[in-house]
Design an enzyme around this catalytic site. Structure first.
Site, PDB file in Angstrom:
ATOM      1  N   HIS A   1      63.699  34.892  -9.865  1.00 42.22           N
ATOM      2  CA  HIS A   1      62.600  33.934  -9.896  1.00 42.22           C
ATOM      3  C   HIS A   1      61.258  34.669  -9.924  1.00 42.22           C
ATOM      4  O   HIS A   1      61.132  35.787  -9.449  1.00 42.22           O
ATOM      5  CB  HIS A   1      62.650  32.965  -8.718  1.00 42.22           C
ATOM      6  CG  HIS A   1      62.657  33.604  -7.371  1.00 42.22           C
ATOM      7  ND1 HIS A   1      63.757  34.256  -6.842  1.00 42.22           N
ATOM      8  CD2 HIS A   1      61.691  33.691  -6.427  1.00 42.22           C
ATOM      9  CE1 HIS A   1      63.466  34.699  -5.634  1.00 42.22           C
ATOM     10  NE2 HIS A   1      62.215  34.382  -5.364  1.00 42.22           N
TER      11      HIS A   1
ATOM     12  N   HIS B   1      57.258  34.051  -8.915  1.00 46.54           N
ATOM     13  CA  HIS B   1      56.289  33.240  -8.184  1.00 46.54           C
ATOM     14  C   HIS B   1      55.009  33.140  -9.016  1.00 46.54           C
ATOM     15  O   HIS B   1      54.523  34.146  -9.528  1.00 46.54           O
ATOM     16  CB  HIS B   1      55.919  33.895  -6.851  1.00 46.54           C
ATOM     17  CG  HIS B   1      57.034  33.955  -5.868  1.00 46.54           C
ATOM     18  ND1 HIS B   1      57.145  33.071  -4.826  1.00 46.54           N
ATOM     19  CD2 HIS B   1      58.083  34.804  -5.762  1.00 46.54           C
ATOM     20  CE1 HIS B   1      58.216  33.362  -4.116  1.00 46.54           C
ATOM     21  NE2 HIS B   1      58.808  34.422  -4.663  1.00 46.54           N
TER      22      HIS B   1
END
Length: 138
Positions: free
Chosen positions: A99, A101
């Site tokens: 992932h 951010h």
């Protein structure tokens, strides 16, 4: 999908999330524990553990989605800037789904992404650069 992965559950629709954007390769949603309003996560739909080792097309899709989401956050929240970052490995978090951010930054936020800095000695820099080039070339 991967068993016991919170992000895979969100992608499958089995766990609630506030989705900001999605396409065939990626999903972007608000972080459930945000550093600031608008803190978003961009994930590949396929369960991958590290953005730095996924295929080029998926990597490009994640970063394109980050750009798209940042544009939406810019229009909606008018932040002073953004921080975007990826971390990997067991020392930096408990989620094992790649992932990125995307964090809107505001002048009065309490976000701290500072890094302790030192001077890089020329000999050390040359040695590291040589080792990296050797790996990349051979």
């Amino acid at each position: 999908m991967h068993d016991d992965c919170e992000f895979c559950d969100i992608i499958a629709g089995d766990r609630p999330a506030h989705v900001l954007y999605e396409d065939e390769r990626t999903l972007a949603f608000l972080d459930a524990n945000p550093a600031v309003t608008g803190h978003a996560l961009v994930v590949p739909r396929a369960h991958e553990e590290d953005l730095l080792t996924i295929d080029e097309a998926t990597s490009a899709a994640v970063f394109e989605t980050a750009r798209t989401v940042a544009s939406g956050l810019e229009a909606a929240l008018e932040p002073d800037g953004f921080s975007a970052f990826h971390t990997s490995g067991p020392l930096v978090g408990r989620i094992e789904h790649a992932h990125l951010h995307v964090v809107p930054r505001f002048a009065d936020d309490d976000v701290s992404l500072s890094l302790a800095r030192t001077d890089l000695a020329d000999g050390e820099a040359a040695a590291v650069a040589e080792r990296v080039r050797a790996h990349l070339e051979g």
